[in-house]
Each structure stands twice: as structure tokens, then as C-alpha cells.
Design a protein around this motif. Structure first.
Motif, PDB file in Angstrom:
ATOM      1  N   MET A  15      -2.227 -39.228  25.462  1.00 14.65           N
ATOM      2  CA  MET A  15      -2.259 -38.150  24.623  1.00 14.65           C
ATOM      3  C   MET A  15      -2.187 -37.186  26.065  1.00 14.65           C
ATOM      4  SD  MET A  15      -1.747 -37.914  21.867  1.00 14.65           S
ATOM      5  CE  MET A  15      -2.821 -38.341  20.404  1.00 14.65           C
ATOM      6  N   THR A  16      -2.275 -37.482  26.981  1.00 10.82           N
ATOM      7  CA  THR A  16      -2.478 -36.730  28.345  1.00 10.82           C
ATOM      8  C   THR A  16      -0.964 -37.656  29.216  1.00 10.82           C
ATOM      9  OG1 THR A  16      -4.244 -36.528  28.872  1.00 10.82           O
ATOM     10  CG2 THR A  16      -2.953 -36.260  30.754  1.00 10.82           C
ATOM     11  N   THR A  27       1.914 -36.033  27.166  1.00 16.37           N
ATOM     12  CA  THR A  27       1.683 -33.796  27.257  1.00 16.37           C
ATOM     13  C   THR A  27       2.623 -34.063  28.724  1.00 16.37           C
ATOM     14  OG1 THR A  27      -0.161 -33.410  26.484  1.00 16.37           O
ATOM     15  CG2 THR A  27       0.573 -31.973  28.243  1.00 16.37           C
ATOM     16  N   ASP A  28       2.624 -34.833  29.912  1.00 14.59           N
ATOM     17  CA  ASP A  28       3.220 -35.374  31.264  1.00 14.59           C
ATOM     18  C   ASP A  28       4.405 -34.885  30.753  1.00 14.59           C
ATOM     19  OD1 ASP A  28       1.374 -34.510  32.683  1.00 14.59           O
ATOM     20  OD2 ASP A  28       0.250 -36.180  32.958  1.00 14.59           O
ATOM     21  N   ILE A  43      -1.506 -32.280  21.565  1.00 13.58           N
ATOM     22  CA  ILE A  43      -0.512 -31.970  22.803  1.00 13.58           C
ATOM     23  C   ILE A  43      -0.108 -29.772  22.494  1.00 13.58           C
ATOM     24  CG2 ILE A  43       0.157 -34.069  23.180  1.00 13.58           C
ATOM     25  CD1 ILE A  43       3.407 -33.024  21.757  1.00 13.58           C
ATOM     26  N   PRO A  44      -0.164 -29.390  23.317  1.00 11.47           N
ATOM     27  CA  PRO A  44      -0.019 -27.927  24.273  1.00 11.47           C
ATOM     28  C   PRO A  44       1.155 -27.838  23.228  1.00 11.47           C
ATOM     29  CG  PRO A  44       0.644 -28.693  25.991  1.00 11.47           C
ATOM     30  CD  PRO A  44      -0.121 -29.368  25.495  1.00 11.47           C
ATOM     31  N   MET A  45       1.923 -27.686  21.727  1.00 15.30           N
ATOM     32  CA  MET A  45       2.795 -27.690  21.511  1.00 15.30           C
ATOM     33  C   MET A  45       2.973 -26.028  21.405  1.00 15.30           C
ATOM     34  SD  MET A  45       1.893 -29.802  17.734  1.00 15.30           S
ATOM     35  CE  MET A  45       3.820 -29.419  17.240  1.00 15.30           C
ATOM     36  N   ARG A  93       3.015 -24.004  23.738  1.00 11.02           N
ATOM     37  CA  ARG A  93       3.960 -23.974  24.904  1.00 11.02           C
ATOM     38  C   ARG A  93       5.141 -24.350  24.762  1.00 11.02           C
ATOM     39  NH1 ARG A  93       0.134 -26.255  29.423  1.00 11.02           N
ATOM     40  NH2 ARG A  93      -2.007 -25.126  29.507  1.00 11.02           N
ATOM     41  N   SER A 135       6.623 -32.821  29.280  1.00 13.11           N
ATOM     42  CA  SER A 135       7.184 -31.608  30.525  1.00 13.11           C
ATOM     43  C   SER A 135       7.482 -32.132  30.762  1.00 13.11           C
ATOM     44  CB  SER A 135       5.197 -31.418  30.725  1.00 13.11           C
ATOM     45  OG  SER A 135       3.908 -31.005  29.782  1.00 13.11           O
TER      46      SER A 135
END
Length: 454
Positions: A36-37, A40-41, A61-63, A65, A44
Motif C-alpha cells: 500500500m505504501t 501510494t508513492d 490509500i489517500p484517495m 488527496r 503520487s
């Protein structure tokens, strides 16, 4: 995955000569935090890679954003649902079927546009008769059941399956109602989790406090619970009936009490629902009562009064009067009924007397009903029976010539009616107010009132 490996992946993706689409299917099975990390990277970074995640639940994940950045497109179940044109094209292309408008409407009603359900429905139609009947197609159809068992039931833990099965007895479900049916106090959280997991359940209000299952899934759940666990089926219905009765939904409570075969609870629910025999929910009330096996039950005043109510709903006034007399005999023999039920009994006696044209008996029974109402606990059933009795008494006064007193009582009924489910009685009260105008010679007012009733 080490930072060096991740960096090498990013460099490789960035070096792609042209835009590339990367599709990751069944992403909901991934739980590794490092993955997951890394994901996310990846999202991004600006690169030539367009990432598509196919998943049953939103990934952690920061959806939010990504939404704000304008780089996220979301396709949900509602976006994938078939409309009428899509259903027609599928039926024509896959099965060479030309659907009639009525069959198309039925397909959409049963499947709610769920693509797999639509496909199964067209396959069912293709192997059926020329009349394109969907009778027998639903959650219990073998092809549908196999799909839903595989995709929904078997993917959940045993306690979630039990929750789904037991709560399927109600058409719509809230957290408090779920807690009443399945102990544990986590009803709302479980329902929210099922929605997030796209488990064929949707919220029906913006606040996300009330939910419902897809009709085909509910078909399967109900059939499974009733067939595999009849005791659990009755327990769930009894719990639902008790909850609905406590929250003043007596017609729904009656339906569940009948399904639970709890005849004492059914009688209690019927007494609370009794004004609806002349209300908007009269048909539902009648249908529930039709399912009661009166002939095989031990006689009691309560059950006899329920049978009388059914005869009223069916329009069988003389048969109803026979049940009313049986109730009176049982009461004289020592049986007991609550005041609201006694008020309803007298209102049925009014209806029987009116069918005979005996206005004196109508007035007597109406006065008796009002007397019983004065002893009943406050509530919609008490208020509804009061309004019914007041109307009956007013009509008796009108037919014996006391127009002034009849008008006064009917005016009170029309003013107070929103407090009870007595819609048909309200029409009767308003039409008799037109009769009062006619009797007083106010022809224009009578016409206006009569037209408004029609």
C-alpha cells in the motif's frame, strides 16, 4: 520491497516511451502494508503510467488527496448498472431476444441493472416460453444462487453470513433494527462495512442510516434461512415484529408476527393496526391476515376479533357480524381484551348494523366504542378508533335528522384525522359533510365538497 527495488521500478516506469495502462485486478485481496505504501508513492508520482485498480472495496490509500488533485476517476456499481437500452442490446445480441416493454421493466425491477443479473435473466428468458415470463427467476434460481453463494456468502465469515441471513427478513434495515434481530450492538457498523465491501447492499437515505439488500440477494437469503434454519427464521421475524410494534409500525409488525407464527403477538399488532382497516394500509393489513390459519388455531377472543377484521377487509359484513357475536360470547365467558381492541370490536358492530340499515344500533355501538376509547392508552390506535367511532355516530345522527350535531362531529373528524391512518373514513366524513350542506339547502357548497372528495 526495499527502497532500492522501489526506486528501480519507478525509474523503469518513468522510462517507458509512451503512456502505459497498468491494470491490477482483485486488488481487495492485497493487505500488505508495504504494498500500500509503494502504491501510494506510485500514484503520487507524475509518470506515463495510468493505474487501474479493480477492487471490491476502496483501497487504504489517500484517495481524498487524489480526488482533490483531479487525478482520480471512480467507477462504482451505479455507473456499471444497465439501463433499458443496454438490456435490450444484450438480450438481442447474446440471445436474439426482442424484449417487450413489460418484460424489460420486469428485468430492470428484479436485477436493478446489475450486469451479471441482467445476463442471467436474459439466459433464463432464452430457455423459457415464448411469453417471456420471468416467473420463477430470482435469488433462488439455480444459476443466480450459485453466483451469489460464491460471490457473497462464501466470501464472508460465519457470523457475517448469519447476520445477512437473519436481517434479510425485513425489507429495509437500520442499525437499531439489526441489533434487535441479531444481538451484539454492532448493527450499523456491520451494515456500513457491507456497503463499503459492495456486498449487494445499498443505503436508501442520504444519512446512511437505513439500508436494503439487492432483491435477488434477499430472495436467496430468505429462502436459505427459511429452509435451513426455520427456528432462526421465526426468531428473526419475532424480533422484527417486536421492534416494529415498539416503534409504532403495527402493520409491518403484524406481517412479521404472522411469519413467526406468534399468534398472540400477531393479535397485539393487529389491535394497534386496527384503524388501518379504513386507511391507506388496509390492503397490506388484509394480506397479512389472510395468512393466519384461523381454522387450526385454538379459539380466543383476540383471534376471533382478528378474523372479524379480516372479514371486514374482505367486505363480508354478515360473516364479520358472526365473528363479532362469537367475541362477545367469549368475553361473557371470561376472556379478556384490551380497551383499544374492545373499541375496535364496537366499531365493527357499527359496520354490521349499518349493513343491516339499523341506525339506532349504529349509534349505540359507536357510543360504546367511544366509551372504550376513553379507557385506552393514548396512541395512534386509540386515536384512530376514536375518529372512526365519531364518524359512525355522526352519520347515524345525520340519517336520523340531527344535521347540526352531525356536522359538528364530522368537522372534528376532518380536523383531527392526520393523527391516524384512516384515509377512507376521512373521505366518508367529508362526503357526509357535503350531505349536511345538501340537507341545509346549501347546494353550491355541497357540490364543491362532493367534487373535492371525488
Amino acid at each position: 520491497m526495499t527502497d532500492e527495488v522501489l526506486l528501480a521500478v519507478f525509474r523503469g516506469l518513468d522510462a517507458l516511451p509512451e503512456p502505459t495502462l497498468l491494470v491490477l485486478d482483485d486488488f481487495h485481496v492485497i493487505t500488505n502494508a508495504e504494498v500500500m505504501t509503494a502504491l501510494t508513492d506510485l500514484v503520487s508520482q507524475r509518470s506515463n503510467v495510468h493505474l487501474v485498480l479493480l477492487t471490491r472495496i476502496d483501497p487504504p490509500i489517500p484517495m481524498h488527496r487524489l480526488r482533490l488533485a483531479g487525478v482520480l476517476a471512480e467507477v462504482g456499481a451505479s455507473d456499471l448498472a444497465f439501463d433499458g437500452d443496454a438490456v435490450r442490446r444484450l438480450a438481442s445480441g447474446a440471445e436474439s431476444l426482442e424484449l417487450s416493454d413489460s418484460t424489460l421493466s420486469e428485468v430492470l425491477a428484479r436485477t436493478e441493472g446489475w450486469p451479471a443479473g441482467v445476463r442471467l435473466a436474459t439466459m433464463y428468458l432464452a430457455r423459457g416460453d415464448a411469453d417471456q415470463s420471468l416467473e420463477g427467476f430470482g435469488g433462488t434460481d439455480r444459476s443466480v444462487a450459485e453466483y451469489l453463494v460464491s460471490e457473497v456468502l462464501q466470501r464472508n465469515t460465519s457470523d457475517v453470513r448469519d447476520f445477512l441471513l437473519r436481517t434479510s427478513v425485513v425489507e429495509v434495515i437500520s442499525g437499531p433494527l439489526a441489533d434487535a434481530i441479531v444481538a451484539g450492538g454492532e448493527g450499523h457498523a456491520r451494515l456500513e462495512a457491507l456497503v463499503e465491501a459492495n456486498q449487494f447492499i445499498t443505503s436508501v437515505n442520504p444519512e446512511r442510516t437505513v439500508f436494503r439488500y439487492h432483491p435477488m440477494l434477499r430472495d436467496l437469503l430468505l429462502h436459505t434461512l427459511q429452509h435451513d434454519d426455520p427456528v432462526g427464521f421465526r426468531e428473526a421475524n419475532r424480533a422484527a415484529a417486536t421492534w416494529y410494534l415498539a416503534h409504532r409500525h403495527p402493520v409491518r409488525a403484524l406481517g412479521h408476527a404472522v411469519a413467526a407464527e406468534d399468534w398472540d403477538l400477531a393479535a397485539q399488532a393487529f389491535f394497534e393496526a386496527s384503524p388501518s382497516v379504513v386507511g391507506a394500509r388496509g390492503v397490506a393489513l388484509r394480506d397479512h391476515l389472510r395468512s393466519v390459519p384461523f381454522a387450526s388455531l385454538e379459539p380466543s377472543a383476540a383471534r376471533e376479533l382478528c378474523a372479524a377484521g379480516l372479514e371486514f377487509c374482505e367486505g363480508h359484513f354478515f360473516a364479520m357480524e358472526g365473528h363479532v357475536e362469537e367475541v362477545r360470547k367469549m368475553l361473557r365467558a371470561g376472556d379478556r381484551l384490551p380497551p383499544v381492541a374492545l373499541a375496535f370490536l364496537e366499531n365493527l358492530a357499527c359496520a354490521a348494523a349499518r349493513a343491516r340499515g339499523d341506525e339506532d344500533s349504529v349509534a349505540t355501538a359507536a357510543e360504546a366504542a367511544l366509551e372504550q376509547v376513553s379507557h385506552a392508552a393514548p396512541g395512534p390506535a386509540t386515536e384512530g378508533n376514536r375518529l372512526i367511532a365519531t364518524t359512525q355516530y355522526a352519520v347515524a345522527l345525520l340519517r336520523t335528522g340531527d344535521v347540526s350535531e352531525a356536522r359538528a362531529r364530522l368537522t372534528v373528524v376532518v380536523r383531527d384525522t392526520p393523527q391516524g391512518d384512516v384515509a377512507l373514513m376521512l373521505l366518508g366524513a367529508r362526503s357526509h359533510l357535503a350531505w349536511c350542506d345538501l340537507a341545509d339547502g346549501n347546494l353550491e357548497s355541497a357540490m364543491v365538497q362532493a367534487r373535492s372528495v371525488i
